[in-house]
Design an enzyme around this catalytic site. Structure first.
Site, PDB file in Angstrom:
ATOM      1  CB  CYS A 127      -0.883   0.030   1.242  1.00  0.00           C
ATOM      2  SG  CYS A 127      -1.942  -1.425   1.409  1.00  0.00           S
ATOM      3  CG  LEU A 183      -2.444  -4.163  -4.052  1.00  0.00           C
ATOM      4  CD1 LEU A 183      -3.097  -3.873  -5.389  1.00  0.00           C
ATOM      5  CD2 LEU A 183      -1.012  -4.609  -4.267  1.00  0.00           C
ATOM      6  CG  ASN A 227       3.501  -0.672   2.408  1.00  0.00           C
ATOM      7  OD1 ASN A 227       2.925  -1.659   1.960  1.00  0.00           O
ATOM      8  ND2 ASN A 227       4.579  -0.155   1.844  1.00  0.00           N
ATOM      9  N   GLY A 228       2.488  -3.368   4.519  1.00  0.00           N
ATOM     10  CA  GLY A 228       3.246  -4.595   4.743  1.00  0.00           C
ATOM     11  C   GLY A 228       2.360  -5.797   4.937  1.00  0.00           C
ATOM     12  CB  THR A 255      24.509  -1.774 -10.389  1.00  0.00           C
ATOM     13  OG1 THR A 255      24.266  -3.116 -10.757  1.00  0.00           O
ATOM     14  CG2 THR A 255      24.267  -1.597  -8.909  1.00  0.00           C
ATOM     15  NE  ARG A 309      25.260  -0.362 -16.022  1.00  0.00           N
ATOM     16  CZ  ARG A 309      26.533  -0.654 -15.848  1.00  0.00           C
ATOM     17  NH1 ARG A 309      26.883  -1.786 -15.262  1.00  0.00           N
ATOM     18  NH2 ARG A 309      27.482   0.176 -16.268  1.00  0.00           N
TER      19      ARG A 309
END
Length: 561
Positions: free
Chosen positions: A2, A50, A75-76, A337, A340
């Site tokens: 969320c 969500l 959130n979790g 990195t 990428r």
């Protein structure tokens, strides 16, 4: 997964400030709410949902009749919420896993609460009876959290920094925004005027330590000692359990599959667990790459072996380059990195959201840091130095791989689950003697591979497949993704720009044109926020000038073999 947002002691009009909360709407596409705090006209919560657990009563901030003075935005996922409910005979009002935070806090205070949570989380807990605000984040920072706080006590908190950078406050033209440290909680006093004052910041868990909640979990008893067969058996038990507890969801589960060791073990174990749980739908696995990608070929082989409903997402270099801007905006970093590797993950997440109903996505993140999977670990001066490096990487996950994994999936309203960072599995792995965990016979993650040698979970050649960087495996060996990027950027950044790089970017000055190009995009979105990244991710012990595994001598030797 969320998006959470909260303000305490705002001087500005809340209806204007609340526009900032819309910057994280992607994290919760199912529902949205703002709620002011009773008696505090300058304090409010914002929440983007969500819906993954308890579709009916899952809106936040969570408030229950028993504790009318508690407000929780989190959130979790708390995997042991039912176990804790049974253990302490809590009376639940909802089926939301996060409700356990309220009951544990009432029972034993904030310290005991965070130590008892088996899961990933970032939360804001308000106790109006005791005039306290608490912030907390899980051990590895799998769930993100940022905060901004001024000297006069204005506090703003959000899942992503983009929800805070445009906030206004009377005492400062430039609000300092920083990540909230993983494995910590903070206690703040709430004043009558809605402002706050920090009381203490506490590190409640170190990744090496067995978590307190282990006293109450359902894992079968592990065998003591460090005999190799004992250790292998314990690792299989704990990994199996790490996957099993993460099946907690009302939405469809999928899995990212690169064809490397980590994602293959996750996908194979996940499919086995879904069958045992009598889940009716087939497991969807997802691989991404360009034509001739080594990852696509390996993932296809694994998918055929385990019998998943496999999806291959093809992209070309132009499509990858075109999304760089939105990827950097989503990530909130300019680390080379990370960017990428994020392009492929961002594009495959976009595909999943658009073309399937899988929402909860499993992945292999965290294994390289935990099990010493990076190729440069072959050059570690000693097992003890390798152990130190492994723990450093785990501590910094929230700046790199975990950040990438969260933002690229959350950008498309997906929730990521990372079983390798399970508390029990990771703390056990780190408790093993250092010389058991180092690369052996020229092969990194030797112990992990050995543990699953006789399981037939995945094909033998995949089990012993050498490490391939995700950002390179999506392309062929002949033309790596990092080279494609560098060739494009060569024409975007000239030598004069590089000569003035230190003057333009005195902090974390980019040393390459690629680094300069990413930094330019970052500064356009987040001017003056370069300190969010403390340093670039680079291999150790080998004088590397590029973070790609394909530039390292060990990879080149393995590729020729």
């Amino acid at each position: 997964m969320c998006g959470i947002w909260a303000l305490f002691g705002s001087d500005d009009c809340l209806s204007v400030q609340c526009l900032s909360a819309m910057k994280i709407a992607h994290r919760g596409p199912d529902a949205f709410r703002f709620e002011n705090v009773n008696g505090y006209t300058n304090c409010c919560f914002g929440f983007h949902r969500l819906a993954v657990v308890d579709q009916l009563f899952g809106m936040q901030p969570i408030r229950v009749k028993k504790y009318p003075y508690l407000w929780l935005c989190y959130n979790g996922e708390i995997y042991n919420h039912k176990k804790m409910q049974q253990q302490f005979e809590f009376e639940y009002q909802t089926k939301v896993d996060g409700e356990i935070i309220l009951h544990l806090y009432d029972k034993g205070g904030i310290e005991q609460t965070v130590c008892m949570l088996d899961g990933v989380f970032a939360f804001i807990l308000l106790d109006t009876a005791n005039k306290k605000v608490f912030l907390g984040r899980d051990t590895y920072g799998v769930r993100p959290l940022f905060k901004a706080m001024t000297e006069d006590g204005f506090l703003a908190v959000c899942s992503e920094a983009k929800g805070l950078v445009n906030l206004k406050h009377s005492t400062t033209p430039f609000l300092k925004v920083e990540p909230f440290l993983p494995g910590h909680y903070e206690v703040l006093d709430l004043k009558p005027n809605g402002k706050v004052a920090s009381v203490e910041m506490v590190k409640y868990h170190h990744c090496r330590d067995e978590p307190l909640h282990a006293l109450y979990d359902n894992v079968e008893k592990l065998f003591p000692g460090f005999e190799i067969e004992t250790v292998k058996n314990n690792l299989r038990i704990l990994f199996d359990n790490a996957i099993k507890k993460r099946l907690m969801t009302d939405r469809r589960i999928g899995c990212l599959l690169s064809g490397g060791l980590d994602s293959s073990l996750v996908a194979a174990t996940l499919l086995k667990q879904l069958k045992e749980a009598h889940v009716q739908y087939p497991l969807q696995t997802f691989a991404i790459g360009m034509e001739d990608s080594t990852d696509l070929l390996a993932a296809r082989k694994v998918a055929n072996h385990i019998g998943s409903e496999h999806h291959e997402v093809l992209f070309n270099s132009e499509e990858g380059i075109q999304v760089l801007d939105e990827v950097i905006f989503s990530l909130e970093t300019y680390d080379i990195t990370t960017i990428r590797a994020s392009v492929g993950m961002y594009l495959v997440s976009k595909y999943i959201r658009k073309n399937t109903d899988s929402v909860v996505i499993f992945s292999g993140e965290g294994s390289d840091e935990l099990t010493q999977g990076y190729i440069y670990f072959h050059k570690a001066p000693s097992p003890e130095k390798a152990e130190e490096e492994s723990e450093r990487l785990l501590k910094e996950l929230y700046l790199f791989d975990v950040l990438r994994a969260d933002r690229t999936t959350a950008a498309h309203g997906l929730e990521l689950r990372v079983p390798f960072l399970d508390h029990r599995f990771s703390s056990y792995y780190l408790s093993l003697p250092p010389d058991m965990r180092i690369p052996k016979n020229g092969i990194e993650k030797h112990l992990l591979r050995e543990a699953f040698e006789d399981s037939n979970l995945i094909p033998k050649d995949i089990l012993w497949r050498p490490k391939e960087a995700f950002s390179d495996g999506i392309t062929s060996v002949k033309n790596s993704w990092f080279r494609i990027l560098q060739e494009y950027i060569e024409h975007q950044v000239d030598d004069a720009m590089m000569a003035a790089a230190a003057q333009k970017f005195p902090f974390n000055t980019p040393k390459t044109k690629e680094g300069y190009y990413y930094r330019q995009i970052f500064e356009r979105h987040y001017p003056g926020r370069a300190d969010w990244l403390t340093h670039y991710w680079m291999p150790r012990w080998i004088n590397a000038t590029d973070p790609s595994a394909r530039t390292l001598a060990h990879y080149k030797a393995a590729a020729k073999a």
